[in-house]
Design a protein around this motif. Structure first.
Motif, PDB file in Angstrom:
ATOM      1  N   UNK A   8      45.259  99.797  53.310  1.00 23.06           N
ATOM      2  CA  UNK A   8      45.246 100.462  52.004  1.00 23.06           C
ATOM      3  C   UNK A   8      46.019  99.664  50.970  1.00 23.06           C
ATOM      4  N   UNK A   9      47.182  99.119  51.373  1.00 27.87           N
ATOM      5  CA  UNK A   9      47.978  98.311  50.452  1.00 27.87           C
ATOM      6  C   UNK A   9      47.208  97.073  50.022  1.00 27.87           C
ATOM      7  N   UNK A  10      46.535  96.446  50.997  1.00 27.49           N
ATOM      8  CA  UNK A  10      45.758  95.250  50.676  1.00 27.49           C
ATOM      9  C   UNK A  10      44.650  95.568  49.680  1.00 27.49           C
ATOM     10  N   UNK A  11      43.957  96.692  49.875  1.00 26.59           N
ATOM     11  CA  UNK A  11      42.895  97.088  48.934  1.00 26.59           C
ATOM     12  C   UNK A  11      43.477  97.401  47.555  1.00 26.59           C
ATOM     13  N   UNK A  16      44.071  96.028  41.828  1.00 28.01           N
ATOM     14  CA  UNK A  16      44.942  95.762  40.674  1.00 28.01           C
ATOM     15  C   UNK A  16      44.658  94.381  40.099  1.00 28.01           C
ATOM     16  N   UNK A  17      44.576  93.374  40.986  1.00 31.44           N
ATOM     17  CA  UNK A  17      44.326  92.007  40.504  1.00 31.44           C
ATOM     18  C   UNK A  17      42.942  91.898  39.892  1.00 31.44           C
ATOM     19  N   UNK A  18      41.932  92.498  40.522  1.00 34.04           N
ATOM     20  CA  UNK A  18      40.576  92.456  39.979  1.00 34.04           C
ATOM     21  C   UNK A  18      40.516  93.174  38.636  1.00 34.04           C
ATOM     22  N   UNK A  19      41.189  94.331  38.575  1.00 31.20           N
ATOM     23  CA  UNK A  19      41.219  95.056  37.307  1.00 31.20           C
ATOM     24  C   UNK A  19      41.870  94.257  36.201  1.00 31.20           C
ATOM     25  N   UNK A  20      42.939  93.524  36.524  1.00 33.15           N
ATOM     26  CA  UNK A  20      43.592  92.683  35.526  1.00 33.15           C
ATOM     27  C   UNK A  20      42.660  91.622  34.972  1.00 33.15           C
ATOM     28  N   UNK A  21      41.905  91.001  35.873  1.00 35.32           N
ATOM     29  CA  UNK A  21      40.954  89.979  35.420  1.00 35.32           C
ATOM     30  C   UNK A  21      39.853  90.588  34.553  1.00 35.32           C
ATOM     31  N   UNK A  22      39.383  91.785  34.913  1.00 33.37           N
ATOM     32  CA  UNK A  22      38.338  92.446  34.114  1.00 33.37           C
ATOM     33  C   UNK A  22      38.851  92.768  32.712  1.00 33.37           C
ATOM     34  N   UNK A  71      53.864  88.580  39.366  1.00 37.48           N
ATOM     35  CA  UNK A  71      54.752  87.894  40.309  1.00 37.48           C
ATOM     36  C   UNK A  71      55.474  88.896  41.204  1.00 37.48           C
ATOM     37  N   UNK A  72      55.901  90.017  40.608  1.00 34.07           N
ATOM     38  CA  UNK A  72      56.568  91.056  41.395  1.00 34.07           C
ATOM     39  C   UNK A  72      55.614  91.616  42.454  1.00 34.07           C
ATOM     40  N   UNK A  73      54.342  91.829  42.057  1.00 35.08           N
ATOM     41  CA  UNK A  73      53.362  92.343  43.009  1.00 35.08           C
ATOM     42  C   UNK A  73      53.190  91.385  44.186  1.00 35.08           C
ATOM     43  N   UNK A  74      53.101  90.088  43.867  1.00 37.80           N
ATOM     44  CA  UNK A  74      52.925  89.085  44.917  1.00 37.80           C
ATOM     45  C   UNK A  74      54.165  89.004  45.806  1.00 37.80           C
ATOM     46  N   UNK A  75      55.344  88.981  45.177  1.00 40.49           N
ATOM     47  CA  UNK A  75      56.596  88.829  45.927  1.00 40.49           C
ATOM     48  C   UNK A  75      56.824  90.014  46.859  1.00 40.49           C
ATOM     49  N   UNK A  76      56.463  91.222  46.407  1.00 40.96           N
ATOM     50  CA  UNK A  76      56.671  92.409  47.237  1.00 40.96           C
ATOM     51  C   UNK A  76      55.486  92.642  48.175  1.00 40.96           C
ATOM     52  N   UNK A  77      54.277  92.463  47.658  1.00 41.77           N
ATOM     53  CA  UNK A  77      53.080  92.794  48.422  1.00 41.77           C
ATOM     54  C   UNK A  77      52.854  91.909  49.626  1.00 41.77           C
ATOM     55  N   UNK A  78      52.991  90.594  49.454  1.00 40.74           N
ATOM     56  CA  UNK A  78      52.719  89.692  50.565  1.00 40.74           C
ATOM     57  C   UNK A  78      53.696  89.878  51.730  1.00 40.74           C
TER      58      UNK A  78
END
Length: 353
Positions: A8-11, A16-22, A71-78
């Motif tokens: 679920x976190x991965x989705x 979020x990233x796809x929405x940002x690009x859109x 960056x925060x999303x990447x640092x925490x999410x990964x």
């Protein structure tokens, strides 16, 4: 559960990233309109844009802010995903094993239910021991006799054999018994995948062991565990009762001869000819196993404790035992099934033959 959470976190990160690009694409498309009155597309370098004060002020702050959020999303999410990855893998492994067990149960089932009828010989779906029809041929006369062969319990098979040994028996069968080859390499109908699923099912129906060691969390397969005390007590009661009623002369003789279902099975099954089909010959004269009479057991094991250890651990292919003995791998170990007192009683009886 953890595996589902990590997914679920991965989705969520993906959305979020796809929405940002859109959003980024839409904003740029909205701002890239033609200049009023222009008959041709205006070159990018002629389009009015922010002045220096806007670019180096609010605009720069917004862009840097978005960069910090990503960056925060990447640092925490990964790291969070990596932390949960072992649980996801474990969940996938458990799900695969559950699927194997289900497939294996379908193979183990009676013929009427679409299976290969393992249950028909080995005592139903719980594998507690049963009987198999078999035709015996007299080597001297060629006469054929139909018998009912006592099939051993398989709900303790991993007490006696390793997984590799069980696989070998399934693939190549047991010569001179109703257990025919089931694997393709042995001439049977099952491929390697089916043999694996059948083993998974048999592992799932094992009688749970007691007193597993530290770190041995699975009571169905823990190496240091043993047969539940309640079942060992039942074995004792059955043996002692057969001595009291005069069926056998000693506790050791009773343990040697009795069909100890729901746990061990009889020594006489292999070492007394005819025992398996209810017509036993001379006790200990040999059948599937070697002849124990005439002091052969004492000759092979001058030290009684060595013989107890051999019966407890079984025969290992190519490994030395006793006096000039070399293991064939056919003798299973009974150390997880019988108590030390029971093993010693059996050895004392066998050495008296």
């Amino acid at each position: 559960m953890l595996a589902l959470t990590s997914t679920s976190i991965a989705w969520l990160l993906f959305v979020i990233i796809l929405g940002g690009w859109v959003v980024y694409a839409l904003l740029n498309l909205r701002q890239a309109h033609d200049e009023l009155g222009s008959e041709v597309e205006m070159a990018a370098n002629r389009r009015p844009y922010y002045d220096d004060e806007e670019l180096e002020g609010p605009r720069l702050t917004r862009v840097l802010g978005v960069g910090v959020v990503l960056l925060v999303i990447i640092v925490i999410g990964l790291p969070l995903y990596w932390i949960l990855e072992p649980s996801r893998l474990a969940g996938a492994t458990d799900a695969k094993e559950e699927q194997f067990i289900e497939w294996g149960s379908n193979l183990f089932a009676p013929t009427a239910d679409g299976g290969f009828n393992c249950a028909g010989c080995h005592g139903g779906m719980n594998g507690g021991g049963g009987a198999a029809p078999y035709n015996l041929t007299d080597p001297a006369t060629g006469e054929v006799t139909a018998v009912s062969w006592a099939a051993p319990a398989v709900n303790t098979i991993f007490y006696r054999f390793s997984e590799d040994e069980v696989r070998f028996i399934l693939v190549y069968g047991r010569p001179f018994s109703p257990m025919s080859p089931w694997g393709l390499d042995g001439g049977g109908p099952m491929n390697d995948q089916q043999i694996d699923t059948l083993i998974s099912y048999m592992r799932s129906i094992q009688i749970p062991r007691e007193d597993c060691g530290e770190g041995e969390d699975d009571p169905l397969s823990c190496p240091s565990g043993h047969l539940p005390t309640s079942i060992q007590d039942d074995i004792d009661a059955l043996a002692l009762a057969s001595v009291e009623d005069g069926t056998y002369g000693s506790y050791g003789e009773a343990l040697y001869n009795l069909d100890l279902s729901s746990g061990a099975y009889s020594c006489a099954r292999c070492h007394t000819p005819g025992w398996s089909w209810g017509d036993p010959g001379v006790t200990g004269q040999g059948g599937f196993g070697w002849n124990l009479r005439g002091g052969k057991a004492a000759s092979a094991f001058p030290n009684q404790s060595d013989m107890v250890d051999f019966i407890a651990n079984g025969s290992v292919l190519g490994q030395k035992y006793g006096i000039q003995g070399q293991g064939s791998g056919r003798m299973p170990g009974f150390g997880s099934l019988l108590t030390e007192a029971q093993l010693e009683a059996i050895v004392e009886y066998v050495r008296s033959l």
